[in-house]
Scaffold this active site. Structure first.
Site, PDB file in Angstrom:
ATOM      1  N   ARG A 162       0.262   9.994  13.689  1.00 18.28           N
ATOM      2  CA  ARG A 162       0.063  10.468  12.317  1.00 18.28           C
ATOM      3  C   ARG A 162      -0.809  11.715  12.361  1.00 18.28           C
ATOM      4  O   ARG A 162      -1.984  11.640  12.694  1.00 18.28           O
ATOM      5  CB  ARG A 162      -0.632   9.376  11.515  1.00 18.28           C
ATOM      6  CG  ARG A 162      -0.370   9.479  10.052  1.00 18.28           C
ATOM      7  CD  ARG A 162      -1.201   8.504   9.329  1.00 18.28           C
ATOM      8  NE  ARG A 162      -0.613   7.207   9.145  1.00 18.28           N
ATOM      9  CZ  ARG A 162      -1.344   6.104   9.011  1.00 18.28           C
ATOM     10  NH1 ARG A 162      -2.637   6.153   9.109  1.00 18.28           N
ATOM     11  NH2 ARG A 162      -0.756   4.964   8.794  1.00 18.28           N
ATOM     12  N   TYR A 192       0.835  -1.198   0.000  1.00 19.81           N
ATOM     13  CA  TYR A 192       0.000   0.000   0.000  1.00 19.81           C
ATOM     14  C   TYR A 192       0.878   1.259   0.000  1.00 19.81           C
ATOM     15  O   TYR A 192       0.720   2.138  -0.856  1.00 19.81           O
ATOM     16  CB  TYR A 192      -0.916  -0.022   1.223  1.00 19.81           C
ATOM     17  CG  TYR A 192      -1.937   1.091   1.247  1.00 19.81           C
ATOM     18  CD1 TYR A 192      -3.053   1.052   0.423  1.00 19.81           C
ATOM     19  CD2 TYR A 192      -1.798   2.177   2.107  1.00 19.81           C
ATOM     20  CE1 TYR A 192      -4.008   2.072   0.447  1.00 19.81           C
ATOM     21  CE2 TYR A 192      -2.741   3.193   2.139  1.00 19.81           C
ATOM     22  CZ  TYR A 192      -3.835   3.142   1.310  1.00 19.81           C
ATOM     23  OH  TYR A 192      -4.781   4.147   1.342  1.00 19.81           O
ATOM     24  N   PRO A 211       1.968   2.379  12.699  1.00 21.16           N
ATOM     25  CA  PRO A 211       2.566   3.690  13.010  1.00 21.16           C
ATOM     26  C   PRO A 211       2.115   4.193  14.385  1.00 21.16           C
ATOM     27  O   PRO A 211       0.955   4.028  14.766  1.00 21.16           O
ATOM     28  CB  PRO A 211       2.036   4.591  11.886  1.00 21.16           C
ATOM     29  CG  PRO A 211       1.717   3.661  10.763  1.00 21.16           C
ATOM     30  CD  PRO A 211       1.241   2.394  11.423  1.00 21.16           C
TER      31      PRO A 211
END
Ligand code: UDP
Length: 323
Positions: A277, A145, A274
């Site tokens: 963000r 992705y 992650p």
């Protein structure tokens, strides 16, 4: 009159963009190409407009004798569990899809691409300006992705540099809202679908990882402004998102509070999840003056919940569980 093509128009975000496009009166054709991998015909089933033509096809293989004035490329899964299962198809939809779409673009036409905050990987700065080059693992489980989006951006910006193609790229940050599939696999839809089905909400890890959750109407409003803009002379991607950063656990607790009896359990962290963000919106505010995310998660989650109660297929999920 213009001829427009939207790849991925039966999907979650794509279908909201279809609604916006059909409000314009400068087009006589909107071809929506969708393979219904994660999209659904129901997402555009409410539309009665003869200008809309829905074609079931992989974007990479879509054939047409027409050339289009404006092309919108939203044909990609966006949910980590979905794209991690079919990495080849994910890269192909984004990159080979964009190659195909460029061939269908009229000379002087415009191509618009929904990229992602995933191009930043697990970021080492916060908030994220577009100039941050990212911390992506090209051998990792999210790479189909992340790198698919990155390479598609590269292809498009190189088409701009070499051939002067009008390119618009929005990097979207964690979009949620009505028309997400109950089995989509992303956080807010999972939390709501689980809670409505009487199952616990599963928070990956301790839930302190943050995201910047953007309600779909706000995000599509941003896309509309960026993609429709005349006299656009910026070369480069633009962050489109909410810069209010909220932890996964806070969202889980909020959803649990809306549906009495809902419990929260903790599971394993998603691979290479992650930790944070958040978009830096300086460029976005300069290019799209007056635009911002207006719907706070407290309201957007309620609106999404109401939609799921009516349209989310939760009754079917409950029935399946009962068998
Ligand atoms: N997440 C979670 N439970 C779920 C689905 C997601 O705790 O049922 C977490 C996920 O691990 C990540 C965050 O929520 O930290 C956002 O995940 P999502 O899949 O929505 O989007 P991502 O930002 O990872 O692409």
């Amino acid at each position: 009159m213009k001829k427009l093509l939207l790849a991925g128009g039966a999907g979650f975000i794509g279908s909201h963009l279809v609604d916006r496009l059909l409000k314009r009166n400068d087009l006589d054709l909107l071809v929506v190409v969708d393979n219904l991998w994660t999209g659904r015909t129901e997402n555009v089933g409410h539309i009665r407009d003869q200008r809309l033509v829905l074609v079931r096809s992989e974007v990479e293989h879509f054939q047409s004798d027409l050339k289009f004035d404006e092309i919108f490329h939203l044909a990609s899964p966006a949910s980590p569990p979905v794209y991690m299962q079919e990495p080849e198809r994910t890269v192909s939809a984004n990159l080979v899809g964009a190659m195909r779409l460029l061939k269908l673009l009229k000379k002087g036409g415009r191509i618009c691409f929904a990229s992602s905050s995933e191009v930043y990987g697990n970021p080492l700065v916060n908030p994220l300006p577009e100039t941050y080059r990212g911390s992506v693992d090209c051998t990792g489980p999210r790479s189909s992705y992340d790198e698919g989006k990155r390479c598609t951006e590269a292809l498009l910006f190189e088409s701009n540099r070499v051939r002067g193609v009008d390119v618009r790229v929005a990097r979207l940050f964690n979009v949620y809202g009505p028309r997400t599939r109950a089995d989509d696999g992303r956080a807010i839809s999972n939390f709501i679908a689980n809670a409505l089905a009487g199952k616990p909400i599963v928070v990956h890890g301790d839930g302190r990882q943050t995201r910047s959750w953007g309600y779909v109407d706000d995000i599509v409003d941003g896309l509309e402004r960026l993609f429709w803009l005349e006299n656009f002379n910026h070369v480069g991607a633009v962050n489109v998102g909410n810069d209010r950063e909220i932890s996964v656990l806070e969202i889980a607790r909020y959803v649990a509070g809306l549906i009495p009896g809902t419990t929260i359990v903790h599971g394993d962290l998603a691979p290479q999840d992650p930790t944070n963000r958040c978009p830096d919106l300086t460029l976005c505010r300069r290019i799209l003056p007056g635009w911002s995310c207006k719907v706070p998660y407290e309201e957007g989650v309620v609106r999404t919940l109401r939609w799921f109660e009516v349209n989310g297929g939760i009754a079917e999920m409950r029935a399946t569980r009962a068998v």
